[in-house]
Write an enzyme that holds these catalytic residues in place. Structure first.
Site, mmCIF file in Angstrom:
data_model
loop_
_atom_site.group_PDB
_atom_site.id
_atom_site.type_symbol
_atom_site.label_atom_id
_atom_site.label_comp_id
_atom_site.label_asym_id
_atom_site.label_seq_id
_atom_site.Cartn_x
_atom_site.Cartn_y
_atom_site.Cartn_z
ATOM 1 N N GLY A 145 10.622 -3.716 -9.851
ATOM 2 C CA GLY A 145 9.237 -3.753 -10.304
ATOM 3 C C GLY A 145 9.050 -3.216 -11.702
ATOM 4 O O GLY A 145 8.218 -3.720 -12.474
ATOM 5 N N GLY B 70 -10.353 -2.981 -37.850
ATOM 6 C CA GLY B 70 -11.506 -2.230 -38.324
ATOM 7 C C GLY B 70 -12.619 -2.171 -37.294
ATOM 8 O O GLY B 70 -12.377 -2.132 -36.085
ATOM 9 N N TRP C 129 -5.701 2.193 -4.920
ATOM 10 C CA TRP C 129 -5.105 1.336 -5.947
ATOM 11 C C TRP C 129 -4.246 0.232 -5.334
ATOM 12 O O TRP C 129 -3.197 -0.137 -5.862
ATOM 13 C CB TRP C 129 -4.245 2.141 -6.939
ATOM 14 C CG TRP C 129 -5.001 3.150 -7.730
ATOM 15 C CD1 TRP C 129 -4.800 4.501 -7.744
ATOM 16 C CD2 TRP C 129 -6.095 2.897 -8.627
ATOM 17 N NE1 TRP C 129 -5.701 5.096 -8.586
ATOM 18 C CE2 TRP C 129 -6.506 4.147 -9.144
ATOM 19 C CE3 TRP C 129 -6.766 1.738 -9.029
ATOM 20 C CZ2 TRP C 129 -7.555 4.267 -10.049
ATOM 21 C CZ3 TRP C 129 -7.813 1.859 -9.921
ATOM 22 C CH2 TRP C 129 -8.190 3.112 -10.422
ATOM 23 N N GLU D 243 3.510 1.750 -11.153
ATOM 24 C CA GLU D 243 4.946 1.704 -10.853
ATOM 25 C C GLU D 243 5.651 3.010 -11.246
ATOM 26 O O GLU D 243 6.845 3.021 -11.566
ATOM 27 C CB GLU D 243 5.629 0.514 -11.542
ATOM 28 C CG GLU D 243 5.118 -0.833 -11.091
ATOM 29 C CD GLU D 243 5.825 -1.376 -9.862
ATOM 30 O OE1 GLU D 243 6.839 -0.792 -9.448
ATOM 31 O OE2 GLU D 243 5.354 -2.390 -9.324
ATOM 32 N N ARG E 107 -8.753 -12.186 -43.406
ATOM 33 C CA ARG E 107 -9.833 -11.329 -43.895
ATOM 34 C C ARG E 107 -9.554 -10.871 -45.329
ATOM 35 O O ARG E 107 -8.409 -10.585 -45.691
ATOM 36 C CB ARG E 107 -9.988 -10.115 -42.985
ATOM 37 C CG ARG E 107 -11.162 -9.208 -43.357
ATOM 38 C CD ARG E 107 -11.439 -8.234 -42.227
ATOM 39 N NE ARG E 107 -12.384 -7.202 -42.586
ATOM 40 C CZ ARG E 107 -13.691 -7.373 -42.657
ATOM 41 N NH1 ARG E 107 -14.203 -8.575 -42.402
ATOM 42 N NH2 ARG E 107 -14.497 -6.384 -42.962
ATOM 43 N N ALA F 284 0.845 -1.193 0.000
ATOM 44 C CA ALA F 284 0.000 0.000 0.000
ATOM 45 C C ALA F 284 0.880 1.242 0.000
ATOM 46 O O ALA F 284 1.513 1.561 1.013
ATOM 47 C CB ALA F 284 -0.926 -0.002 1.217
ATOM 48 N N SER G 43 0.215 4.222 -2.906
ATOM 49 C CA SER G 43 -0.550 5.322 -3.487
ATOM 50 C C SER G 43 -1.724 5.720 -2.605
ATOM 51 O O SER G 43 -2.239 4.922 -1.815
ATOM 52 C CB SER G 43 -1.060 4.938 -4.876
ATOM 53 O OG SER G 43 0.001 4.767 -5.781
#
Length: 383
Positions: free
Chosen positions: A246, A343, A159, A367, A272, A127, A129
């Site tokens: 991280g 598309g 968060w 991060e 396609r 913890a 933020s």
């Protein structure tokens, strides 16, 4: 086309990478769309990852883990995130914050808190933020006031992965108010059943929906003095080192997502037809795919080089910031181009490219937002 080949991967990480690929194919890919739609926490996949020995094994063997190094975790990240970012994040957050305790905690703390996570009996979280503060680690307002019995925490965190699910968290809190703003913070172990700890899930997110983040309120939440990690005032510096590792892994998150975007686009345009021929025959389409591939290969080469540098503590801050920025932004670019090549069908949830497009926006921010990373790249990469 094999984008995540192991030719760039150190030999000691290749077998683990293959295990992660097989796990992702069997356990993540088949349920990715289902969990994206529901937004539920993927308990079953997490348990399967634990059973496979692929969760929380970055903890050293001394405390019950396998001691996976940074390059091995990066190898796992690429494979998991190619399959699905939300589920992958849940699996990798199961031991989030443990590296801080392993590096700075006491032997008693490591034995008590790390071992249950390594043995998959508990999960952790980190913890940092807050509702009004993200990348400014020296601007957080949650406080930990010293008392005769320990510390009392007050404030909010936002968060936070596993805020609701975790057994305990590593919490970053302000313990002083001096002119040296970088020495005002400390790290604490906070069990989530402590009185004064309240957490709830953050409502619907557009991406990584199978990973649950939470909002925590600390209201006179008291922890004993023995739950202080390392020394008081050392929290900022602990986090700075932790985030170097991280950010390499976040680069891996984005490499996996970028690979998924390129693979989806390649398959779509080769199947396609338009204007009487296969879409892949148009030179403009070929150029877009060529650009996507070049940017991906450049980002991946940088990320793996940076992993070695950070593992060896060679200009770690510069390399971590550079890898994180390049990989996350490449993922955004190739996902957007992949959407264009799909598309109108790109906006349909049944197409994986639409999920990838939503997911890639998130690693650019967590991060440390990339604007902050550019500050670090300039300062720490000065000639």
């Amino acid at each position: 086309m094999e984008l995540l080949d192991d030719s760039i991967v150190p030999e000691h990480a290749r077998e683990l990478k293959q295990e992660a690929r097989e796990f992702a194919k069997e356990h993540i890919e088949p349920v990715a769309e289902e969990y994206y739609e529901s937004g539920e926490y993927p308990h079953e996949v997490l348990q399967a990852g634990m059973d496979a020995g692929l969760v929380a094994q970055d903890i050293s063997e001394e405390y019950g883990g396998k001691g996976f190094d940074l390059q091995q975790i990066l190898a796992i990240s690429e494979e998991f995130y190619r399959a699905d970012a939300g589920i992958a994040l849940t699996l990798q957050l199961a031991s989030f914050g443990c590296e801080i305790m392993e590096d700075y905690g006491s032997e008693e703390q490591k034995e008590k808190w790390l071992r249950p996570v390594a043995e998959n009996e508990q999960i952790s979280g980190l913890a940092v933020s807050e509702p009004q503060t993200g990348s400014d680690m020296a601007g957080m307002e949650t406080t930990a006031e010293k008392t005769d019995d320990g510390y009392v925490l007050n404030g909010e965190k936002y968060w936070v992965g596993n805020a609701v699910e975790a057994d305990w968290l590593t919490v970053y809190a302000k313990t002083a108010d001096t002119d040296d703003r970088y020495s005002n913070y400390s790290m604490f172990i906070v069990p989530t059943d402590t009185p004064g700890y309240e957490a709830e899930h953050i409502p619907e997110k557009m991406g990584m929906r199978a990973s649950k983040q939470g909002h925590i309120v600390f209201d006179d939440c008291e922890v004993p003095e023995e739950n202080l990690i390392g020394t008081e005032g050392g929290g900022f510096y602990m986090l700075a080192d932790f985030f170097n590792h991280g950010r390499i892994i976040v680069g891996g998150h984005s490499l996996g997502l970028a690979a998924a975007a390129i693979e989806e686009a390649w398959e779509f345009v080769h199947e396609r037809r338009a204007f009487g021929r296969n879409v892949s025959e148009f030179q403009a389409v070929q150029h877009i795919l060529a650009d996507m591939r070049m940017e991906f290969e450049a980002a991946r080469a940088l990320n793996w080089r940076a992993a070695e540098k950070v593992e060896n503590n060679e200009d770690a801050g510069f390399w971590a910031a550079a890898a994180k920025t390049k990989s996350t932004e490449t993922a955004v670019d190739v996902a957007e181009r992949g959407m264009q090549l799909h598309g109108g069908r790109s906006v349909l949830n049944e197409y994986k490219i639409s999920r990838v497009y939503r997911d890639v926006r998130i690693p650019v921010i967590y991060e440390g937002a990339n604007e902050i990373q550019r500050n670090l790249i300039y300062r720490q990469g000065a000639l």
